[in-house]
Design a protein around this motif. Structure first.
Motif, PDB file in Angstrom:
ATOM      1  N   ALA A 144       0.818  -1.215   0.000  1.00  0.00           N
ATOM      2  CA  ALA A 144       0.000   0.000   0.000  1.00  0.00           C
ATOM      3  C   ALA A 144       0.849   1.261   0.000  1.00  0.00           C
ATOM      4  O   ALA A 144       0.422   2.309  -0.520  1.00  0.00           O
ATOM      5  CB  ALA A 144      -0.937   0.007   1.212  1.00  0.00           C
ATOM      6  N   HIS A 164      -1.851   0.791  -5.152  1.00  0.00           N
ATOM      7  CA  HIS A 164      -2.869   1.503  -5.934  1.00  0.00           C
ATOM      8  C   HIS A 164      -2.875   1.026  -7.378  1.00  0.00           C
ATOM      9  O   HIS A 164      -3.942   0.839  -7.975  1.00  0.00           O
ATOM     10  CB  HIS A 164      -2.580   3.003  -5.863  1.00  0.00           C
ATOM     11  CG  HIS A 164      -3.655   3.864  -6.450  1.00  0.00           C
ATOM     12  ND1 HIS A 164      -4.941   3.874  -5.983  1.00  0.00           N
ATOM     13  CD2 HIS A 164      -3.620   4.766  -7.470  1.00  0.00           C
ATOM     14  CE1 HIS A 164      -5.669   4.741  -6.680  1.00  0.00           C
ATOM     15  NE2 HIS A 164      -4.889   5.292  -7.596  1.00  0.00           N
ATOM     16  N   THR A 437      -4.085   7.702  -4.778  1.00  0.00           N
ATOM     17  CA  THR A 437      -3.008   6.736  -4.564  1.00  0.00           C
ATOM     18  C   THR A 437      -2.410   6.767  -3.169  1.00  0.00           C
ATOM     19  O   THR A 437      -1.543   5.946  -2.858  1.00  0.00           O
ATOM     20  CB  THR A 437      -1.878   6.976  -5.591  1.00  0.00           C
ATOM     21  OG1 THR A 437      -0.961   5.879  -5.563  1.00  0.00           O
ATOM     22  CG2 THR A 437      -1.116   8.265  -5.286  1.00  0.00           C
ATOM     23  N   VAL A 442      -5.386   3.445  -0.259  1.00  0.00           N
ATOM     24  CA  VAL A 442      -5.214   2.069  -0.731  1.00  0.00           C
ATOM     25  C   VAL A 442      -5.691   1.084   0.329  1.00  0.00           C
ATOM     26  O   VAL A 442      -6.428   0.129   0.029  1.00  0.00           O
ATOM     27  CB  VAL A 442      -3.742   1.798  -1.099  1.00  0.00           C
ATOM     28  CG1 VAL A 442      -3.546   0.342  -1.497  1.00  0.00           C
ATOM     29  CG2 VAL A 442      -3.296   2.724  -2.221  1.00  0.00           C
TER      30      VAL A 442
END
Length: 456
Positions: A144, A164, A437, A442
């Motif tokens: 992440a 992402h 992102t 995420v």
């Protein structure tokens, strides 16, 4: 089968071209199940005797056991799986087998059996998609906060997180799943009882056979019932797009594994070597997934072209409807399994990805955003940062390596706090808008995806 209409047998080439058993033997389970439901209905309705219905059912059950244990013994003279079943039934129970075909035709018989097969194929694909999605979710959560370059035009654009990036493919798979689910819902109308094309004069109970075979209802028009292959097109269209999505991910794995990128190392389980070059580690599994998509798209096109000129109702052209479906289904299933395995096992080089993400002035947009947030029109901010990028390139350094004085020589409104925005970590952390992102986004996206999976 043709009775007294023909005085002679078919030519050898005619026998060969007319036989489909090598392909359609795979739908024997569905054919036997549909035949058992039809026989039970005939007995209940008094169209055949209860004794004949019971004998037919017992014979069909025995055939199912035989086929399951020994496979289908192909005989081209019997043409297809439907006649193989009926012929074997006659061998087992005698003349009563001839009553099974009362009030039905091979036209509605094959449409029913094939619908049931496609329905099962969809269920298998959905399970495979779910497995691939689970692999993506695990790796997305693990990475992440792992930074990688985000690309447009395959040029470094802005830094993103690997998690992402992987979740983008999860979104594709979710759409694929929904298309298969839609196709399943649309196909689940039972054509049995349409007979050759006009229905039947026997007092059949179509609702009984439909319910027994797990359909949601009945097809409404007997002509359409025997000529419709939209359900196969629906499957192939969903399969083609799903395979294209897998191909895109496979292409990225291939690129990432190349030495100029070096983002991933392919495990031995998903690689092959070279017959001449001992140094090679070839991404053959990913390349085959990419290649399979071409065949699956071709299968869709083949069926569409097959259907485009057919007048109603049934025509023998439709015998060629199964090969594209079976080919696409087999390829898609193995592609999904291979991609799930590769995603689970890929070894990512986080340091390499971060280094590439920091190159190419990837945080230039962050500086432009900072200037815009300070009150400078974005288009003017864009030009200011463009000059800064040009200065960095002239000096042979990255944008974040320019000093504050060098920035302020370009535009005095660039403050010291702006330089803090130029690290890749700061850049991805700032992209916290919905769907962005930022690592926190995420993690939230993965959690939401897992909750959605539990609710399915």
């Amino acid at each position: 089968m043709w009775g007294g209409r023909f005085g002679g047998g078919p030519a050898e080439v005619m026998r060969a071209i007319n036989s489909s058993i090598a392909t359609d033997k795979r739908i024997w389970r569905e054919d036997v199940a549909a035949s058992r439901a039809h026989a039970a209905m005939l007995g209940t309705q008094g169209i055949i005797s209860a004794d004949d219905a019971a004998a037919i059912d017992q014979g069909l059950a025995a055939i199912a056991d035989e086929f399951a244990s020994r496979g289908v013994a192909e005989d081209s003279a019997l043409e297809d799986i439907h006649m193989h079943v009926e012929h074997r039934l006659a061998e087992l129970i005698g003349p009563a087998a001839g009553r099974l075909h009362t009030a039905r035709s091979r036209n509605d018989q094959v449409a029913t059996s094939f619908k049931m097969f496609v329905r099962g194929a969809i269920d298998d694909v959905v399970a495979a998609i779910d497995h691939c999605e689970a692999a993506i979710l695990d790796r997305a959560e693990e990475h992440a906060a792992t930074i990688m370059p985000g690309f447009t035009h395959l040029q470094s654009a802005q830094p993103v997180t690997l998690g992402h990036h992987l979740m983008a493919y999860r979104e594709m798979l979710v759409r694929d799943r929904s298309r298969f689910a839609d196709a399943r819902a649309r196909l689940n109308q039972c054509p049995l009882g349409a007979a050759a094309l006009a229905g039947t004069s026997f007092p059949i109970d179509r609702d009984a056979t439909s319910t027994a075979l797990g359909f949601d209802g009945l097809t409404a028009n007997s002509v359409d019932s025997v000529s419709d292959r939209d359900f196969v097109v629906d499957y192939l269209a969903a399969a083609a797009l799903c395979s294209v999505h897998l191909s895109r991910l496979a292409e990225e794995v291939i690129i990432w594994a190349s030495q100029p990128f070096g983002f991933v190392v392919l495990p031995d389980a998903w690689s092959t070597g070279s017959s001449i070059m001992p140094n090679k580690r070839n991404p053959d599994a990913a390349e085959l997934v990419r290649g399979h998509s071409a065949r699956i798209v071709g299968d869709l096109v083949a069926l569409l072209v097959l259907l485009k000129g057919l007048p109603l109702a049934y025509a023998k052209d439709l015998q060629d409807d199964k090969a594209p479906l079976l080919d696409a289904h087999d390829l898609l299933m193995i592609s999904l399994a291979a991609m799930a395995g590769m995603v689970a096992d890929l070894q990512f080089d986080a340091a390499r990805m971060r280094a590439v993400a920091a190159a190419g002035h990837a945080t230039a947009t962050d500086l432009a955003d900072w200037l815009a947030a300070s009150g400078i029109p974005f288009r003017e901010a864009h030009h200011i940062v463009g000059r800064a990028v040009a200065a960095a390139e002239a000096k042979g350094v990255n944008l974040d390596q320019l000093s504050l004085s060098e920035f302020q020589a370009i535009d005095p409104r660039i403050g010291a706090e702006a330089l803090e925005r130029l690290t890749v970590e700061s850049s991805v952390a700032s992209r916290s808008s919905a769907g962005g992102t930022a690592p926190e986004r995420v993690i939230a996206a993965v959690a939401a995806a897992r909750a959605a999976r539990r609710d399915r």
